[in-house]
Scaffold this motif. Structure first.
Motif, PDB file in Angstrom:
ATOM      1  N   ARG A 103      -4.483   4.418  12.965  1.00  0.00           N
ATOM      2  CA  ARG A 103      -3.153   4.794  12.989  1.00  0.00           C
ATOM      3  C   ARG A 103      -2.572   3.996  12.085  1.00  0.00           C
ATOM      4  O   ARG A 103      -1.591   4.245  11.270  1.00  0.00           O
ATOM      5  CB  ARG A 103      -2.513   4.721  14.308  1.00  0.00           C
ATOM      6  CG  ARG A 103      -1.333   5.698  14.518  1.00  0.00           C
ATOM      7  CD  ARG A 103      -1.044   5.761  15.959  1.00  0.00           C
ATOM      8  NE  ARG A 103      -1.792   6.927  16.599  1.00  0.00           N
ATOM      9  CZ  ARG A 103      -2.272   6.720  17.837  1.00  0.00           C
ATOM     10  NH1 ARG A 103      -2.471   5.580  18.427  1.00  0.00           N
ATOM     11  NH2 ARG A 103      -2.970   7.788  18.294  1.00  0.00           N
ATOM     12  N   LEU A 104      -2.646   2.519  12.090  1.00  0.00           N
ATOM     13  CA  LEU A 104      -2.145   1.605  11.261  1.00  0.00           C
ATOM     14  C   LEU A 104      -2.334   1.864   9.830  1.00  0.00           C
ATOM     15  O   LEU A 104      -1.669   1.705   9.047  1.00  0.00           O
ATOM     16  CB  LEU A 104      -2.349  -0.045  11.653  1.00  0.00           C
ATOM     17  CG  LEU A 104      -2.057  -1.161  10.943  1.00  0.00           C
ATOM     18  CD1 LEU A 104      -0.399  -1.326  10.784  1.00  0.00           C
ATOM     19  CD2 LEU A 104      -2.739  -2.402  11.301  1.00  0.00           C
ATOM     20  N   LEU A 105      -3.588   1.983   9.428  1.00  0.00           N
ATOM     21  CA  LEU A 105      -3.997   2.336   8.152  1.00  0.00           C
ATOM     22  C   LEU A 105      -3.419   3.683   7.684  1.00  0.00           C
ATOM     23  O   LEU A 105      -2.997   3.642   6.460  1.00  0.00           O
ATOM     24  CB  LEU A 105      -5.670   2.709   8.284  1.00  0.00           C
ATOM     25  CG  LEU A 105      -6.478   2.663   6.697  1.00  0.00           C
ATOM     26  CD1 LEU A 105      -5.991   1.455   5.878  1.00  0.00           C
ATOM     27  CD2 LEU A 105      -7.598   2.916   7.066  1.00  0.00           C
ATOM     28  N   ALA A 106      -3.101   4.426   8.562  1.00  0.00           N
ATOM     29  CA  ALA A 106      -2.331   5.863   8.205  1.00  0.00           C
ATOM     30  C   ALA A 106      -1.086   5.531   7.715  1.00  0.00           C
ATOM     31  O   ALA A 106      -0.443   6.032   6.732  1.00  0.00           O
ATOM     32  CB  ALA A 106      -2.613   6.953   9.206  1.00  0.00           C
ATOM     33  N   GLU A 107      -0.541   4.643   8.358  1.00  0.00           N
ATOM     34  CA  GLU A 107       1.168   4.215   8.316  1.00  0.00           C
ATOM     35  C   GLU A 107       1.106   3.494   7.053  1.00  0.00           C
ATOM     36  O   GLU A 107       2.045   3.526   6.234  1.00  0.00           O
ATOM     37  CB  GLU A 107       1.411   3.238   9.429  1.00  0.00           C
ATOM     38  CG  GLU A 107       1.726   4.025  10.909  1.00  0.00           C
ATOM     39  CD  GLU A 107       2.142   3.363  11.962  1.00  0.00           C
ATOM     40  OE1 GLU A 107       2.459   2.075  11.744  1.00  0.00           O
ATOM     41  OE2 GLU A 107       2.238   3.838  13.082  1.00  0.00           O
ATOM     42  N   ARG A 108       0.169   2.708   6.690  1.00  0.00           N
ATOM     43  CA  ARG A 108       0.227   2.034   5.482  1.00  0.00           C
ATOM     44  C   ARG A 108      -0.280   2.645   4.184  1.00  0.00           C
ATOM     45  O   ARG A 108       0.642   2.729   3.230  1.00  0.00           O
ATOM     46  CB  ARG A 108      -1.102   0.816   5.528  1.00  0.00           C
ATOM     47  CG  ARG A 108      -0.564  -0.408   6.402  1.00  0.00           C
ATOM     48  CD  ARG A 108      -1.790  -1.310   6.555  1.00  0.00           C
ATOM     49  NE  ARG A 108      -1.198  -2.432   7.394  1.00  0.00           N
ATOM     50  CZ  ARG A 108      -2.008  -3.511   7.561  1.00  0.00           C
ATOM     51  NH1 ARG A 108      -3.190  -3.639   7.808  1.00  0.00           N
ATOM     52  NH2 ARG A 108      -1.326  -4.416   8.614  1.00  0.00           N
ATOM     53  N   ALA A 109      -0.941   3.948   4.526  1.00  0.00           N
ATOM     54  CA  ALA A 109      -1.202   4.728   3.378  1.00  0.00           C
ATOM     55  C   ALA A 109       0.105   5.453   3.183  1.00  0.00           C
ATOM     56  O   ALA A 109       0.527   5.625   1.802  1.00  0.00           O
ATOM     57  CB  ALA A 109      -2.298   5.660   3.716  1.00  0.00           C
ATOM     58  N   ASP A 110       0.974   5.973   3.965  1.00  0.00           N
ATOM     59  CA  ASP A 110       1.886   6.662   3.994  1.00  0.00           C
ATOM     60  C   ASP A 110       3.110   5.851   3.165  1.00  0.00           C
ATOM     61  O   ASP A 110       3.916   6.358   2.388  1.00  0.00           O
ATOM     62  CB  ASP A 110       2.561   6.859   5.259  1.00  0.00           C
ATOM     63  CG  ASP A 110       3.768   7.989   5.441  1.00  0.00           C
ATOM     64  OD1 ASP A 110       4.926   7.353   5.581  1.00  0.00           O
ATOM     65  OD2 ASP A 110       3.608   9.091   5.150  1.00  0.00           O
ATOM     66  N   ALA A 111       3.283   4.515   3.752  1.00  0.00           N
ATOM     67  CA  ALA A 111       4.165   3.565   3.258  1.00  0.00           C
ATOM     68  C   ALA A 111       3.852   3.449   1.561  1.00  0.00           C
ATOM     69  O   ALA A 111       4.794   3.446   0.869  1.00  0.00           O
ATOM     70  CB  ALA A 111       4.204   2.114   3.986  1.00  0.00           C
ATOM     71  N   ALA A 112       2.614   3.286   1.215  1.00  0.00           N
ATOM     72  CA  ALA A 112       1.864   3.014   0.148  1.00  0.00           C
ATOM     73  C   ALA A 112       2.702   4.300  -0.931  1.00  0.00           C
ATOM     74  O   ALA A 112       3.134   3.981  -2.061  1.00  0.00           O
ATOM     75  CB  ALA A 112       0.596   2.844  -0.151  1.00  0.00           C
ATOM     76  N   ALA A 113       2.400   5.445  -0.579  1.00  0.00           N
ATOM     77  CA  ALA A 113       2.897   6.522  -1.219  1.00  0.00           C
ATOM     78  C   ALA A 113       4.434   6.657  -1.193  1.00  0.00           C
ATOM     79  O   ALA A 113       4.897   6.965  -2.340  1.00  0.00           O
ATOM     80  CB  ALA A 113       2.652   7.732  -0.386  1.00  0.00           C
ATOM     81  N   ARG A 114       5.122   6.209  -0.158  1.00  0.00           N
ATOM     82  CA  ARG A 114       6.757   6.440  -0.180  1.00  0.00           C
ATOM     83  C   ARG A 114       7.138   5.218  -1.306  1.00  0.00           C
ATOM     84  O   ARG A 114       8.199   5.529  -1.845  1.00  0.00           O
ATOM     85  CB  ARG A 114       7.150   5.921   1.096  1.00  0.00           C
ATOM     86  CG  ARG A 114       7.216   7.160   2.202  1.00  0.00           C
ATOM     87  CD  ARG A 114       7.741   6.842   3.357  1.00  0.00           C
ATOM     88  NE  ARG A 114       7.289   7.803   4.503  1.00  0.00           N
ATOM     89  CZ  ARG A 114       7.885   8.976   4.789  1.00  0.00           C
ATOM     90  NH1 ARG A 114       9.055   9.229   3.814  1.00  0.00           N
ATOM     91  NH2 ARG A 114       7.646   9.486   5.594  1.00  0.00           N
ATOM     92  N   ARG A 115       6.608   4.076  -1.344  1.00  0.00           N
ATOM     93  CA  ARG A 115       6.958   2.937  -2.213  1.00  0.00           C
ATOM     94  C   ARG A 115       6.698   3.320  -3.500  1.00  0.00           C
ATOM     95  O   ARG A 115       7.291   2.733  -4.651  1.00  0.00           O
ATOM     96  CB  ARG A 115       6.281   1.863  -1.677  1.00  0.00           C
ATOM     97  CG  ARG A 115       7.145   0.946  -0.590  1.00  0.00           C
ATOM     98  CD  ARG A 115       6.513  -0.138   0.050  1.00  0.00           C
ATOM     99  NE  ARG A 115       6.982  -0.700   1.035  1.00  0.00           N
ATOM    100  CZ  ARG A 115       6.190  -0.903   2.367  1.00  0.00           C
ATOM    101  NH1 ARG A 115       4.871  -0.985   2.463  1.00  0.00           N
ATOM    102  NH2 ARG A 115       6.874  -1.182   3.395  1.00  0.00           N
ATOM    103  N   THR A 116       5.857   4.059  -3.865  1.00  0.00           N
ATOM    104  CA  THR A 116       5.301   4.738  -5.145  1.00  0.00           C
ATOM    105  C   THR A 116       6.457   5.493  -5.560  1.00  0.00           C
ATOM    106  O   THR A 116       6.302   6.093  -6.862  1.00  0.00           O
ATOM    107  CB  THR A 116       3.957   5.167  -5.220  1.00  0.00           C
ATOM    108  OG1 THR A 116       2.970   4.080  -4.782  1.00  0.00           O
ATOM    109  CG2 THR A 116       3.536   5.556  -6.627  1.00  0.00           C
TER     110      THR A 116
END
Length: 190
Positions: A103-116
């Motif tokens: 779940r944490l990895l999913a949140e980090r992937a989502d955040a990486a996309a948003r920040r991009t």
């Protein structure tokens, strides 16, 4: 500038896929199975973040951010576990083990996309699932969930995060499946 249809995923190793395949194959003989569109084993994965159509020009920044997300997450245990459904439209296998880390990895992937700068859908709590079959109309998936509900796969260690391109099927070709192509991957941890 070309656009790519992308998602971020964790893929089970071959032995886990084969275990699940052996459990899923008998489901294809159940009443109503012929009306379902079964996903092929090459496409079995746990999607962490669906990015949609992405401009190729943002890939370098996205890669850098996903690499950081991967390196900030230590490898963790996971296994395919049980089954469920999204209404009458999708049958899936679940996961157990390091769910909090997944779940944490999913949140980090989502955040990486948003920040991009990739516009992401409204954030909701991540639910680990591996899609096995879909239906165009509401189907009674309960017998399939019951048949697979007790499935317990062998644990493995998740050690990689992947950025995957989804090549949509050719329109009008019956039984055609999307093809997935890993375009980049990063080891978890340092």
């Amino acid at each position: 500038m070309s656009r790519l249809r992308l998602f971020v995923a964790v893929s089970p190793p071959d032995h886990a896929i084969q275990e699940l395949r052996r459990a899923v194959d008998p489901l294809r003989a159940l009443p109503g199975a012929g009306k379902l569109r079964w996903t092929g084993t090459p496409s079995w994965h746990f999607t962490l973040a669906f990015l949609g159509s992405v401009d190729e020009e943002v890939l370098p920044e996205l890669h850098a951010r996903l690499e950081r997300a991967a390196h900030r997450t230590d490898p963790f245990p996971l296994r395919i576990h049980g089954a469920g459904r999204f209404g009458g439209r999708a049958l899936w296998a679940g996961a157990a083990g390091g769910i909090d880390t997944l779940r944490l990895l999913a949140e980090r992937a989502d955040a990486a996309a948003r920040r991009t700068g990739i516009p992401m859908k409204e954030h909701r709590r991540y639910s680990a699932h591996l899609t096995l079959a879909r239906s165009r109309t509401d189907a009674d998936l309960r017998p399939f969930v019951e048949a697979l509900g007790g499935f317990e796969g062998t644990p493995w260690e998740v050690g990689e995060l992947a950025l995957v391109r989804s090549n949509l099927p050719v329109a009008g070709v019956r039984g055609e499946q999307p093809r997935y192509e890993v375009i980049a991957s990063w080891s978890l941890g340092h």
